[in-house]
Design an enzyme around this catalytic site. Structure first.
Site, PDB file in Angstrom:
ATOM      1  N   ASP A   1      58.266 -95.391  37.158  1.00  0.00           N
ATOM      2  CA  ASP A   1      57.612 -94.091  37.293  1.00  0.00           C
ATOM      3  C   ASP A   1      58.177 -93.266  38.455  1.00  0.00           C
ATOM      4  OD1 ASP A   1      55.991 -94.573  35.138  1.00  0.00           O
ATOM      5  OD2 ASP A   1      54.089 -94.349  36.225  1.00  0.00           O
TER       6      ASP A   1
ATOM      7  N   ARG B   1      45.821-104.720  31.626  1.00  0.00           N
ATOM      8  CA  ARG B   1      46.931-104.410  32.528  1.00  0.00           C
ATOM      9  C   ARG B   1      46.969-105.346  33.736  1.00  0.00           C
ATOM     10  NH1 ARG B   1      49.408 -99.475  34.378  1.00  0.00           N
ATOM     11  NH2 ARG B   1      48.595 -98.490  32.519  1.00  0.00           N
TER      12      ARG B   1
ATOM     13  N   ALA C   1      55.565 -98.373  30.886  1.00  0.00           N
ATOM     14  CA  ALA C   1      55.828 -99.684  31.492  1.00  0.00           C
ATOM     15  C   ALA C   1      57.044-100.336  30.831  1.00  0.00           C
ATOM     16  CB  ALA C   1      54.599-100.572  31.368  1.00  0.00           C
TER      17      ALA C   1
ATOM     18  N   ARG D   1      39.052 -93.888  32.093  1.00  0.00           N
ATOM     19  CA  ARG D   1      39.467 -95.237  31.693  1.00  0.00           C
ATOM     20  C   ARG D   1      38.427 -96.237  32.159  1.00  0.00           C
ATOM     21  NH1 ARG D   1      45.221 -95.486  34.854  1.00  0.00           N
ATOM     22  NH2 ARG D   1      45.364 -97.412  33.701  1.00  0.00           N
TER      23      ARG D   1
ATOM     24  N   ASP E   1      55.563-104.328  49.010  1.00  0.00           N
ATOM     25  CA  ASP E   1      54.565-103.411  48.446  1.00  0.00           C
ATOM     26  C   ASP E   1      53.583-103.052  49.546  1.00  0.00           C
ATOM     27  OD1 ASP E   1      53.618-102.787  45.237  1.00  0.00           O
ATOM     28  OD2 ASP E   1      52.210-102.306  46.864  1.00  0.00           O
TER      29      ASP E   1
HETATM   30  C1  LIG Z   1      46.032 -94.234  31.348  1.00  0.00           C
HETATM   31  C2  LIG Z   1      47.412 -94.811  31.233  1.00  0.00           C
HETATM   32  C3  LIG Z   1      47.717 -95.643  30.155  1.00  0.00           C
HETATM   33  C4  LIG Z   1      49.007 -96.145  30.020  1.00  0.00           C
HETATM   34  N1  LIG Z   1      49.281 -96.953  28.960  1.00  0.00           N
HETATM   35  C5  LIG Z   1      50.520 -97.456  28.821  1.00  0.00           C
HETATM   36  C6  LIG Z   1      50.833 -98.313  27.717  1.00  0.00           C
HETATM   37  O1  LIG Z   1      49.987 -98.649  26.878  1.00  0.00           O
HETATM   38  N2  LIG Z   1      52.119 -98.802  27.633  1.00  0.00           N
HETATM   39  C7  LIG Z   1      53.075 -98.482  28.558  1.00  0.00           C
HETATM   40  O2  LIG Z   1      54.225 -98.963  28.431  1.00  0.00           O
HETATM   41  N3  LIG Z   1      52.805 -97.668  29.607  1.00  0.00           N
HETATM   42  C8  LIG Z   1      51.569 -97.156  29.767  1.00  0.00           C
HETATM   43  N4  LIG Z   1      51.298 -96.339  30.817  1.00  0.00           N
HETATM   44  C9  LIG Z   1      52.361 -96.053  31.816  1.00  0.00           C
HETATM   45  C10 LIG Z   1      52.586 -97.242  32.759  1.00  0.00           C
HETATM   46  O3  LIG Z   1      51.351 -97.686  33.267  1.00  0.00           O
HETATM   47  C11 LIG Z   1      53.512 -96.860  33.901  1.00  0.00           C
HETATM   48  O4  LIG Z   1      54.637 -96.184  33.399  1.00  0.00           O
HETATM   49  C12 LIG Z   1      53.985 -98.110  34.652  1.00  0.00           C
HETATM   50  O5  LIG Z   1      52.891 -98.906  35.031  1.00  0.00           O
HETATM   51  C13 LIG Z   1      54.804 -97.712  35.882  1.00  0.00           C
HETATM   52  O6  LIG Z   1      55.134 -98.863  36.623  1.00  0.00           O
HETATM   53  P1  LIG Z   1      55.908 -98.734  38.009  1.00  0.00           P
HETATM   54  O7  LIG Z   1      56.177-100.134  38.431  1.00  0.00           O
HETATM   55  O8  LIG Z   1      57.052 -97.803  37.874  1.00  0.00           O
HETATM   56  O9  LIG Z   1      54.889 -98.012  39.016  1.00  0.00           O
HETATM   57  P2  LIG Z   1      53.479 -98.475  39.620  1.00  0.00           P
HETATM   58  O10 LIG Z   1      52.741 -99.341  38.675  1.00  0.00           O
HETATM   59  O11 LIG Z   1      52.811 -97.217  40.060  1.00  0.00           O
HETATM   60  O12 LIG Z   1      53.832 -99.381  40.887  1.00  0.00           O
HETATM   61  C14 LIG Z   1      54.257 -98.823  42.091  1.00  0.00           C
HETATM   62  C15 LIG Z   1      53.997 -99.831  43.219  1.00  0.00           C
HETATM   63  O13 LIG Z   1      54.637 -99.342  44.407  1.00  0.00           O
HETATM   64  C16 LIG Z   1      53.791 -99.528  45.520  1.00  0.00           C
HETATM   65  N5  LIG Z   1      54.164 -98.516  46.531  1.00  0.00           N
HETATM   66  C17 LIG Z   1      54.021 -97.156  46.439  1.00  0.00           C
HETATM   67  N6  LIG Z   1      54.510 -96.556  47.541  1.00  0.00           N
HETATM   68  C18 LIG Z   1      54.980 -97.549  48.339  1.00  0.00           C
HETATM   69  C19 LIG Z   1      55.603 -97.551  49.627  1.00  0.00           C
HETATM   70  N7  LIG Z   1      55.862 -96.409  50.296  1.00  0.00           N
HETATM   71  N8  LIG Z   1      55.959 -98.732  50.162  1.00  0.00           N
HETATM   72  C20 LIG Z   1      55.722 -99.910  49.495  1.00  0.00           C
HETATM   73  N9  LIG Z   1      55.132 -99.954  48.292  1.00  0.00           N
HETATM   74  C21 LIG Z   1      54.776 -98.793  47.704  1.00  0.00           C
HETATM   75  C22 LIG Z   1      52.386 -99.335  44.945  1.00  0.00           C
HETATM   76  O14 LIG Z   1      51.417 -99.979  45.765  1.00  0.00           O
HETATM   77  C23 LIG Z   1      52.526 -99.978  43.564  1.00  0.00           C
HETATM   78  O15 LIG Z   1      52.175-101.360  43.577  1.00  0.00           O
HETATM   79  C24 LIG Z   1      50.012 -95.814  30.975  1.00  0.00           C
HETATM   80  C25 LIG Z   1      49.712 -94.992  32.063  1.00  0.00           C
HETATM   81  C26 LIG Z   1      48.424 -94.489  32.184  1.00  0.00           C
HETATM   82  C27 LIG Z   1      48.130 -93.585  33.340  1.00  0.00           C
END
Ligand SMILES: Cc1cc2nc3c(=O)[nH]c(=O)nc-3n(C[C@H](O)[C@H](O)[C@H](O)COP(=O)(O)OP(=O)(O)OC[C@H]3O[C@@H](n4cnc5c(N)ncnc54)[C@H](O)[C@@H]3O)c2cc1C
Length: 429
Positions: A315, A116, A328, A195, A44
């Protein structure tokens, strides 16, 4: 670093997996790959993973995964939000309806709602307890692959290879360039969310807001024209988290999260908004308020690279609007299904596993993604005459095909059938 011996896991599969990103997608994929006997390493770019954020909800479809990870349910139990009901109001504060989740919980099992950052820290601690290597402060700047494997290149020039790379780096995914063949940017959704999360002491002293926190956890929503405001009191009412979703057409070229300003929130809530909501906003410490622009994208044509050795998950593949309450959960399902497909396929068939995985995930994830728009429109474009005649039409749709789904069981059950249906030209080595 080797795997810790004290967690149940399948015998070593010989499959090596690199995961980029330690969000809920990356951490889940890492835990599940470890459970299935694959060797896994995480990167990360963040130098530390601080417990930031507000409330997040995991439906039964993902909460079931926590139950399989020793120690995690107990750790979650100490911090989760405990209210079983959600009270809806119109924007002026008139009570509309209460949605009671207790029957759903009896039927489908409990969901996990909570802070979270705290939930994220629990998963990270579990990853580390398993002995999985977590490399922080390591930004991936390039993805490479050939028929036999894939690699990532870090900013400092180091290169790491594996049988498979999972790009779980969120909405600004670098891995998308390899998968799509072009640079691809997320688009503004036309909405943003304020938020926050802060200690509730002042709310308890204020007679207007006291009822939200004095009886323990609570959950309330106020629905207005193209705005909704949700407030959750957590940890026995000692902490307040609220989110306010509203129209916003700001550019998101460089960033999509900014410090929030109380006066900007109050501007969004101009008119006859409930004084309870206005007091909640005014009590918010400015350094705890964030203005988060919601990004969206049309479905990608594929989540998989040309040689099927690099895969987008979470995402990076499919950003969700918060109103789906599934982003998530779907990120977690991605990792669970991938670990199971690799288990079923074996080391000699990693690319086949990837194709089956995409086939399993693609339609489900996009159908669920759409619910984010449906719920937002159901609230933001509410026909109030119809709602007062049928207040329950405001309730969140809690559908069994989403929540009552066991992604791991489904992947094992359908693997062979899907593999048989793949086009002949799909590589099987
Ligand atoms: C306001 C809000 C409320 C939400 N509420 C909910 C809910 O109640 N329930 C639900 O299920 N979902 C909810 N979601 C959606 C949910 O938060 C996301 O879909 C989920 O957290 C995505 O997780 P992820 O691991 O795909 O991405 P992320 O959490 O974005 O993690 C990506 C990681 O990759 C790392 N990274 C990025 N680029 C690089 C790189 N080039 N090299 C190395 N590391 C890198 C970042 O540092 C980060 O740690 C909500 C979203 C928002 C905006």
């Amino acid at each position: 670093m080797g795997s810790a011996p004290d967690f149940p896991r399948l015998p070593p599969s010989g499959i090596s997996v690199i995961i980029v990103g330690c969000g809920f997608a990356g951490l889940t994929a890492a835990i599940e790959c470890d459970r299935k006997g694959h060797s896994v390493i995480l990167f990360d770019k963040a130098p530390e993973l601080a417990p930031l954020g507000d409330i997040i909800s995991f439906g039964q479809n993902s909460s079931r995964f926590f139950a399989k990870w020793p120690g995690v349910p107990e750790a979650l139990d100490a911090i989760v939000h405990r209210s079983e009901v959600f009270h809806f109001h119109d924007w002026t504060g008139r009570f509309v309806t209460t949605q009671d989740f207790s029957e759903e919980h009896r039927r489908l099992g409990g969901r996990v709602n909570g802070h979270r950052g705290e939930i994220h820290q629990i998963l990270l601690a579990h990853v580390r307890a398993r002995g999985i290597e977590v490399n922080l402060g390591c930004k991936v700047v390039a993805y490479e692959e050939d028929e036999t494997g894939a690699a990532v290149v870090l900013e400092d020039g180091r290169r790491f290879g594996a049988d498979l790379v999972l790009a779980a780096e969120g909405v600004r995914s670098k891995g998308r360039e390899l998968v799509l063949g072009v640079e691809d940017r997320p688009l503004p959704s036309g909405y943003a969310v304020f938020r926050t999360w802060f200690p509730a002491d002042e709310l308890r002293r204020n007679p207007t807001t006291r009822y939200l926190v004095e009886h323990g956890d609570s959950h309330n929503g106020w629905i207005g024209q193209d705005v909704h405001f949700l407030a959750a009191a957590i940890k026995g009412g000692s902490v307040m988290s609220w989110v306010c979703t509203h129209k916003d057409d700001a550019a998101i070229e460089e960033s999509w999260q900014f410090p929030g300003r109380v006066e900007d929130v109050l501007k969004v809530l101009e008119g006859d908004w409930d004084p309870v909501v206005l007091e909640l906003v005014k009590a918010t410490p400015p350094d705890r308020l964030f203005d988060y622009k919601l990004v969206f994208r049309d479905p990608l044509p594929t989540f998989v690279s040309p040689r099927s050795r690099t895969v987008l998950i979470g995402d990076a593949a499919h950003p969700f609007l918060p109103t789906s309450i599934q982003g998530a959960s779907q990120a977690m399902e991605d990792g669970v299904v991938m670990a199971a497909c690799l288990d079923r396929a074996g080391k000699g068939n990693v690319r086949e596993a990837v194709k089956v995985w995409e086939n399993i995930r693609y339609d489900r994830v996009h159908r669920i993604q759409q619910t984010g728009i449906t719920t937002r429109e159901q609230w933001h474009k509410a026909d109030w005459d119809a709602i007062w005649k049928n207040p329950e039409s405001m309730h969140l749709q809690r559908e069994d095909w989403i929540l009552g789904f066991d992604a791991e069981e489904d992947a094992y059950a359908r693997y062979d059938e899907i593999r048989e249906s793949l086009p002949q030209e799909v590589p099987v080595a």
